[in-house]
Design an enzyme around this catalytic site. Structure first.
Site, PDB file in Angstrom:
ATOM      1  N   LYS A 169       0.868  -1.188   0.000  1.00 30.37           N
ATOM      2  CA  LYS A 169       0.000   0.000   0.000  1.00 30.37           C
ATOM      3  C   LYS A 169       0.898   1.229   0.000  1.00 30.37           C
ATOM      4  CE  LYS A 169      -1.543   2.986   2.692  1.00 30.37           C
ATOM      5  NZ  LYS A 169      -1.701   4.160   1.789  1.00 30.37           N
ATOM      6  N   GLU A 244       9.366   1.852  11.084  1.00 33.88           N
ATOM      7  CA  GLU A 244      10.421   2.851  10.883  1.00 33.88           C
ATOM      8  C   GLU A 244       9.726   4.197  10.946  1.00 33.88           C
ATOM      9  OE1 GLU A 244      12.352   5.728   9.651  1.00 33.88           O
ATOM     10  OE2 GLU A 244      12.034   4.895   7.651  1.00 33.88           O
ATOM     11  N   CYS A 280      13.178  11.444   6.996  1.00 30.13           N
ATOM     12  CA  CYS A 280      13.073  11.077   8.413  1.00 30.13           C
ATOM     13  C   CYS A 280      14.420  11.170   9.121  1.00 30.13           C
ATOM     14  CB  CYS A 280      12.488   9.682   8.570  1.00 30.13           C
ATOM     15  SG  CYS A 280      13.409   8.389   7.714  1.00 30.13           S
ATOM     16  N   GLU A 378       9.147  16.877  15.045  1.00 25.69           N
ATOM     17  CA  GLU A 378       9.617  16.603  13.683  1.00 25.69           C
ATOM     18  C   GLU A 378       8.820  17.485  12.717  1.00 25.69           C
ATOM     19  OE1 GLU A 378      10.777  12.775  10.967  1.00 25.69           O
ATOM     20  OE2 GLU A 378       8.819  12.738  11.943  1.00 25.69           O
TER      21      GLU A 378
END
Length: 473
Positions: A169, A244, A280, A378
């Protein structure tokens, strides 16, 4: 390429819902494609196909799986021009960065898995037993939008080489490059059901994958909050999970005897500004010695001018737009928050109206303390926080003062840098100008995730152990 179909059990079929999700070019705000809005029925078809294909695929000798994967790689490489074009259009990633990092590096990654596969320790003899590693089963792979090919390759290639079948997906924002992968697997002659592609929204397709009884593992890359949601749902049926997740990575520059900081600054800028900060592992917190603050700030301002923003099809441009209106608004809000909390702008700032694309210029905040929102959250945009430290103990304290632990970097005298790196709580730490190693494990400490991707350790994630006690008569 017909983007209006799903790839399930070796066939291109319409989505069950009949609905579609539009794909926008963030550089122009043009809607230029659409993909099926998959649902639970589509996931059920894919899960049944993958489950049926699993026994034969798992039994197939590794050498045969490798041969098929080598065929796939050859076709994958032949798609390069199309992959560059579609990645620029669906993500806004600039041409030069797209070619090198978004596309060509994925050939290197794929080949590294092919090369390492024969070395994965599938059998281990012990004192009174033998431990075998076996494929897990059907793997649901849920990937983000920021590296549309890279995040997919990190999951599906090792999973399939280890004998698992997969359902992919991709992100609803950047799903189109995955269609070329499906086409390449089909052309390479992979058995039906080994690879399946179901596009759709995370709340529908992702949830259905996470809860489907025939799916044995979920491998997810995305935000920490998204990973927690997916993990909880997967654990309701005790699936294997690999997550992750996010990062707020520190980059520590040690004092230089010659007072020249151009090299580490460029390393930091390449990490936080390229791909418009939508990485990331980005070095989003730059830790500098307090005694060198004025000098380093001057170099930061000078070098930032090299990071041009504009049309992503222009090979000279380094930053294109951010990926969507949602990203544009989120990053803008963080810039406003940084200003209200007392951060001082060295360059950049609040972006202009997004009428002609979601462009945000490299933004550098100084006078940042590590308790500020922009130093803890973040942001996932081209926003750098500059934080001063008094000594190395202080630098380590600041580096570790985060709920994340995905990535870090230290630049300075090598032995001193390595000593500091050992004290930083992160899954990966770069020393000076060392390159990334595709054979190394990738993953994070703390809220940055569970499990590892990359290299043999990443391949082992897609196996489970069985011990045979076989020393008796």
């Amino acid at each position: 390429m017909d983007y209006e179909k799903l790839y399930i059990n070796g066939e291109w079929i319409p989505g069950a819902s009949g609905d579609f999700i539009e794909v926008e070019n963030p550089a122009t705000r043009e809607i230029f494609a659409r993909v099926p809005a998959g649902n639970g029925d589509d996931v059920d078809k894919a899960a049944k196909a993958a489950y049926a294909a699993f026994p034969a695929w798992a039994k197939k000798p590794l050498a045969e799986r490798i041969t098929l994967m080598e065929r796939f790689l050859a076709i994958f490489k032949s798609q390069e021009d199309d992959l560059i074009d579609i990645t620029i259009r669906e993500l806004g990633s600039p041409y030069t960065f797209t070619k090198a990092s978004q596309v060509e590096y994925q050939y290197v990654r794929t080949m590294s898995y092919i090369d390492l596969a024969p070395d994965v320790p599938m059998v281990e003899k012990m004192a009174a037993s033998t431990t075998y590693r076996e494929p897990i089963g059907v793997i649901g792979c849920i990937t983000p939008w920021n590296y549309p090919l890279g995040q997919v390759i990190q999951k599906i290639i090792p999973a399939m080489l280890m004998g698992n079948t997969v359902i992919l997906k991709p992100s609803q924002h950047t799903p189109l490059s995955s269609y070329f992968l499906a086409d390449a697997f089909e052309q390479a002659g992979f058995p039906k059901g080994v690879f399946n592609l179901v596009t759709g929204r995370g709340g529908e397709v992702g949830d259905a994958l996470s809860s489907h009884p025939l799916v044995s593992m979920i491998s997810f890359t995305g935000s920490t909050s998204g990973g927690v949601t997916v993990g909880k749902r997967a654990l309701e049926s005790v699936k294997h999970i690999s997550l992750e997740l996010g990062g707020k990575s520190p980059y520590v520059i040690l004092p230089s005897k010659d007072h020249n900081y151009s090299t580490p600054i460029r390393i930091c800028f390449n990490s936080i500004f390229l791909n418009s900060g939508q990485t990331c592992t980005a070095f989003s917190r730059l830790l500098i010695p307090e005694s060198e603050k004025a000098l380093i700030e001057k170099e930061l301002c000078a070098i930032a001018k090299e990071y041009t923003v504009g049309d992503p099809t222009d090979p000279c441009v380094k930053l294109g737009p951010v990926s969507s209106m949602a990203q544009y608004r989120k990053i803008s809000e963080y810039i406003s928050k940084g200003l209200s909390e007392g951060g001082r702008l060295l360059t950049g700032g609040l972006p202009e109206s997004p009428d002609h694309g979601y462009y945000i210029h490299p933004t550098i905040f100084t006078n940042v303390t590590n308790d500020m929102t922009i130093a803890q959250d973040e942001i996932f945009g081209p926003v750098l926080c500059v934080i001063t430290y008094k000594d190395t103990d202080d630098a380590v304290r600041i580096a570790n003062d985060t709920r994340y632990g995905l990535n870090a970097g230290v630049y300075g005298p090598k032995e001193e840098a390595i000593a500091i790196a050992h004290r930083i709580k992160a899954g990966n730490v770069y020393i000076n100008a060392s390159p990334r190693d595709t054979a190394a494990p990738f993953g994070g400490y703390k809220e940055s995730g569970l499990g590892r991707e990359g290299g043999i350790y990443g391949m082992l994630e897609f196996t489970q152990q069985k011990a045979l006690f076989d020393t008796g008569d």
